[in-house]
Design an enzyme around this catalytic site. Structure first.
Site, PDB file in Angstrom:
ATOM      1  CG  ASP A   1      -1.967  -1.074   1.196  1.00 19.57           C
ATOM      2  OD1 ASP A   1      -2.461  -1.387   0.098  1.00 19.57           O
ATOM      3  OD2 ASP A   1      -2.308  -1.610   2.263  1.00 19.57           O
TER       4      ASP A   1
ATOM      5  CG  ASP B   1      -6.516  -1.434  -1.631  1.00 26.69           C
ATOM      6  OD1 ASP B   1      -6.774  -2.638  -1.780  1.00 26.69           O
ATOM      7  OD2 ASP B   1      -5.589  -1.021  -0.894  1.00 26.69           O
TER       8      ASP B   1
END
EC number: 3.4.23.36
Length: 158
Positions: free
Chosen positions: A112, A132
């Site tokens: 991330d 995401d």
């Protein structure tokens, strides 16, 4: 009908290239401010689901992801013909699911890196990635499709 698979492929490519770039060019925990203090890059890893839930449950994620991918492909071919909003939403979901699945299989964790602070409420949003974002937009588009499809069906009945 197969042309929409290009959306999923594009999401996967952009997702994996961006994650590769973060892993290669940033140390874990390193931060780069782009719009101080509201938007930046932050090298982070996640072994769980959204917001770090269910850490280390690889087999659960693998099983769920495979079922989701098969379900998306099934509904795309069964229900998608002539429904572009539905098709695009499913391909965003497919690309996002596969993008994060690739990380879990080959890295054992999801990379991330997008860090956002929402200024109006001073909320430090959980760090995320392109997969995401694709999943989020795919769900939003799917909800919009379901809402609008219901209204269209009601108009046809009248």
């Amino acid at each position: 009908m197969y042309k929409y698979y290009g959306i999923a492929i594009l999401v996967i490519i952009l997702d994996q290239l961006s994650k590769w770039s973060i892993v290669e060019n940033m140390k874990y925990g390193e931060s780069i401010s782009l719009i101080d203090p509201y938007f930046g890059l932050y090298s982070h890893r996640n072994r769980g689901a959204a917001w770090g839930m269910l850490q280390g449950q690889f087999w659960l994620f693998a099983l769920v992801t495979i079922i989701v991918i098969l379900g998306i492909i099934y509904y795309y071919h069964k229900e998608g013909k002539g429904k572009p909003l539905f098709q695009v939403s499913l391909m965003l979901l497919l690309g996002g699911a596969i993008g994060n699945f690739i990380d879990r299989v080959f890295r054992g964790e999801v990379v991330d890196f997008v860090h956002v602070i929402i200024p109006v409420i001073n909320y430090d949003f959980p760090i995320f990635n392109i997969a995401d974002a694709a999943l989020t937009f795919g769900v939003i588009m799917l909800i919009l499709y379901i809402i609008f499809e219901g209204k269209i069906e009601k108009k046809k009945v009248k």
